[in-house]
Design a protein around this motif. Structure first.
Motif, mmCIF file in Angstrom:
data_model
loop_
_atom_site.group_PDB
_atom_site.id
_atom_site.type_symbol
_atom_site.label_atom_id
_atom_site.label_comp_id
_atom_site.label_asym_id
_atom_site.label_seq_id
_atom_site.Cartn_x
_atom_site.Cartn_y
_atom_site.Cartn_z
ATOM 1 N N LEU A 320 0.834 -1.194 0.000
ATOM 2 C CA LEU A 320 0.000 0.000 0.000
ATOM 3 C C LEU A 320 0.872 1.249 0.000
ATOM 4 O O LEU A 320 1.931 1.273 0.636
ATOM 5 N N ARG A 331 -3.411 1.208 6.158
ATOM 6 C CA ARG A 331 -4.195 -0.002 6.412
ATOM 7 C C ARG A 331 -5.572 0.325 6.969
ATOM 8 O O ARG A 331 -6.479 -0.496 6.918
ATOM 9 N N PHE A 334 -7.457 2.587 3.571
ATOM 10 C CA PHE A 334 -7.909 1.804 2.422
ATOM 11 C C PHE A 334 -8.805 0.628 2.809
ATOM 12 O O PHE A 334 -9.298 -0.088 1.946
ATOM 13 N N TYR A 368 -11.133 0.929 -2.746
ATOM 14 C CA TYR A 368 -11.150 0.094 -1.555
ATOM 15 C C TYR A 368 -10.229 -1.092 -1.765
ATOM 16 O O TYR A 368 -9.945 -1.508 -2.890
ATOM 17 N N CYS A 369 -9.752 -1.623 -0.656
ATOM 18 C CA CYS A 369 -8.811 -2.749 -0.665
ATOM 19 C C CYS A 369 -9.493 -3.993 -0.104
ATOM 20 O O CYS A 369 -9.750 -4.082 1.089
ATOM 21 N N HIS A 370 -9.796 -4.938 -0.987
ATOM 22 C CA HIS A 370 -10.452 -6.175 -0.564
ATOM 23 C C HIS A 370 -9.578 -6.969 0.403
ATOM 24 O O HIS A 370 -10.046 -7.524 1.405
ATOM 25 N N THR A 371 -8.290 -7.036 0.112
ATOM 26 C CA THR A 371 -7.410 -7.964 0.818
ATOM 27 C C THR A 371 -7.090 -7.550 2.247
ATOM 28 O O THR A 371 -6.610 -8.380 3.028
ATOM 29 N N GLN A 388 -1.379 -6.331 -2.005
ATOM 30 C CA GLN A 388 -2.765 -5.945 -1.732
ATOM 31 C C GLN A 388 -3.461 -5.616 -3.042
ATOM 32 O O GLN A 388 -2.825 -5.165 -3.999
ATOM 33 N N THR A 389 -4.753 -5.829 -3.089
ATOM 34 C CA THR A 389 -5.548 -5.410 -4.247
ATOM 35 C C THR A 389 -6.146 -4.033 -3.981
ATOM 36 O O THR A 389 -6.431 -3.678 -2.834
ATOM 37 N N LEU A 390 -6.336 -3.263 -5.028
ATOM 38 C CA LEU A 390 -7.106 -2.021 -4.949
ATOM 39 C C LEU A 390 -8.135 -2.022 -6.066
ATOM 40 O O LEU A 390 -7.822 -2.388 -7.209
ATOM 41 N N THR A 391 -9.340 -1.629 -5.736
ATOM 42 C CA THR A 391 -10.408 -1.452 -6.707
ATOM 43 C C THR A 391 -10.803 0.010 -6.713
ATOM 44 O O THR A 391 -11.117 0.574 -5.658
#
Length: 525
Positions: A320, A331, A334, A368-371, A388-391
């Protein structure tokens, strides 16, 4: 060509609503066939390994769950898990020349302190609490009605039982209520975003498309919570497909329906499949497609065109990024919704620019961060390395902006969107992106025209068209099927053809409500 077989119900489209309808009908003893044009079920609610050679299963199109009723999950025996996010949102800002931000969540005291740090007083926090209490009352009363026959407008108003709340959300442009409740531009913008997700409208649009969008974004589960599907969105639709099959429904993927002929009592569905063209008979047909798609299947004139207005970006990060706000922990920021360029005046300016035919100079979006909530979508080795993923979901980007050259417009908007994002970061986002097996950055963008091509969404509209208020039309009792389809908000001009997709009344979002209600209408309940 004679029908190859006949079923009690043929369902056109194996998206989540079609699967819900199939499961309910099959559990009631009906013979059910689902025909899905793609090689898999799920529609827009699927998980994909988006980046070559990278074992990360992203919720590629739809990504959070709010409107799926616990009632449907219980009825169908779904074993899917939804997790609460620890924080609702973080909105970066600059005040007095210094980076700061508004963090909502993490407990009442932290939220109050964050409001005070941003605005210098407790006034906006108190106003926030009052406004949230109003929407909570509406949610508590309205959400249970979504899986019941449609109430009348007067009946729903009586159920809400709060004239001021009714006027604010159902009668007057939502901008009026927001401006009356809040003074701070940033706070106003955070509230308004719920009215603009996938909906191209201003805060004061007299048609109230923004109000209808706002309503569905604040009533989910009777609380307004937006939850993370464990395993990604594909886990939800895989469970629905499993429930339909377990109940006895037959699901054929790779079968594209080409036409539907109905006389009110029987129907014939033509399709194109791996083995060639065919037809199948049905007592009822439930169409999990847009109203435009339904018209094309029936050979009817198309309804007014729909236009999507969102920009979707999927990313995988090595880590991140750090934020310019020294008080903000990435943390936490996000873990909820990270708002970018979504102040009230910024949103109004972006809407004006897009309405005039130009992409927003500073595109508003949210990330937003799913993970951070559910790392299970990552290969354990990626998770161990801190990936980490970001959408990112962009607003006010109507399909018309991409009509001349979709690829060029997509690239330009992505650059502008990332530049707006970088304004709030202590380091460029590009330096945090992971790379795929070919060494390319793990980032993909999708415009409304991309969604139209990939998912058959008319104009790329994620709701198949502007949402509707959840009450019955005045003539619901006079419908061709004796009122059943109309009372459930799923009627078409044919008594035995029902609309079970997002374009039904009370459709939109990953909810299963359209599928549930079409099944109830088909069962005569």
């Amino acid at each position: 060509m004679p029908a190859l077989a006949s079923y009690d119900a043929v369902i056109v489209g194996g998206g989540h609503n079609g699967l819900v309808a199939a499961a309910y009908l099959a559990r009631s003893g009906r013979s059910v066939l689902v025909l899905e044009r793609s090689w898999r079920t799920g529609g827009a609610a699927v998980s994909d390994e988006v980046f070559p050679g990278v074992a990360a299963r992203l919720s590629r199109y739809a990504y959070l769950v709010s409107l799926l009723p616990a009632r449907i999950a219980a009825d169908l025996g779904l074993r899917t898990a939804l997790r609460k996010r620890r924080f609702s949102s973080y909105t970066p800002a600059v005040r007095g020349g210094r980076p700061t931000g508004l963090l909502i969540g993490g407990g009442e005291s932290r939220t109050r302190e964050s409001f005070a740090r941003l605005t210098g007083s407790d006034r906006e926090y108190a106003a926030w609490r009052r406004f949230q209490a109003m929407t909570a009352r509406i949610a508590e009363r309205v959400f249970p009605t979504l899986t019941e026959p449609l109430p009348t407008r007067a009946g729903l108003r009586a159920l809400v039982g709060d004239d001021a709340a009714w006027e604010a959300v159902f009668e007057r442009p939502i901008g009026e209520a927001i401006e009356a409740a809040f003074e701070d531009d940033l706070v106003r913008g955070v509230v308004l975003t719920d009215a603009l997700i996938g909906t191209f409208a201003s805060a004061h649009d007299p048609g109230l498309a923004q109000n209808r969008c706002f309503l569905y974004h604040v009533i989910g589960q009777g609380t307004g919570d937006w939850d993370v599907p464990v395993g990604g969105m594909g886990a939800v639709t895989d469970a629905l497909a499993g429930a339909a099959r377990a109940a006895g429904a037959e699901i054929r993927t790779g079968h594209e329906v080409t036409s539907v002929a109905a006389d009110g009592r029987t129907a014939e569905v033509a399709f194109r499949g791996p083995a060639g063209d065919g037809t199948v008979g049905a007592a009822r047909v439930l169409v999990n497609a847009s109203p435009q798609g339904l018209a094309a299947l029936l050979g009817d004139p198309p309804p007014p065109a729909a236009e999507g207005a969102q920009f979707k970006v999927n990313m995988l990060l090595r880590r991140l990024p750090a934020l310019r706000d020294p008080a903000a922990d990435p943390r936490e920021a996000f873990a909820g919704t990270f708002h970018i360029a979504e102040g009230y005046r910024q949103l109004a300016a972006a809407h004006r620019q897009a309405a005039d035919g130009s992409p927003p100079a500073t595109p508003p979006s949210e990330v937003y961060c799913h993970t951070l909530t559910d790392p299970s979508i990552l290969d354990p080795r990626l998770a161990a390395r801190g990936c980490q993923t970001l959408t990112l979901f962009g607003l006010h980007t109507p399909a018309r902006l991409f009509a001349r050259d979709n690829e060029a417009a997509r690239g330009a908007l992505l650059d502008a969107t990332l530049a707006a994002f970088d304004e709030h970061l202590a380091e460029p986002l590009a330096g945090c992106l992971a790379t795929d097996a070919d060494g390319r950055p793990c980032i993909e963008a999708r415009t409304p025209l991309d969604l139209e091509r990939e998912l058959a969404l008319p104009g790329g509209h994620i709701f198949h068209g502007d949402l509707s208020f959840p009450w019955a039309a005045a003539d619901a009792e006079d419908a061709a099927d004796g009122g059943s389809g109309a009372r459930w908000g799923v009627a078409t001009r044919h008594a035995n053809v029902l609309l079970c997709g997002a374009g039904a009344v009370r459709g939109g979002g990953v909810s299963g409500i359209g599928g549930h209600n079409a099944a109830m209408a088909a069962l005569g309940r």
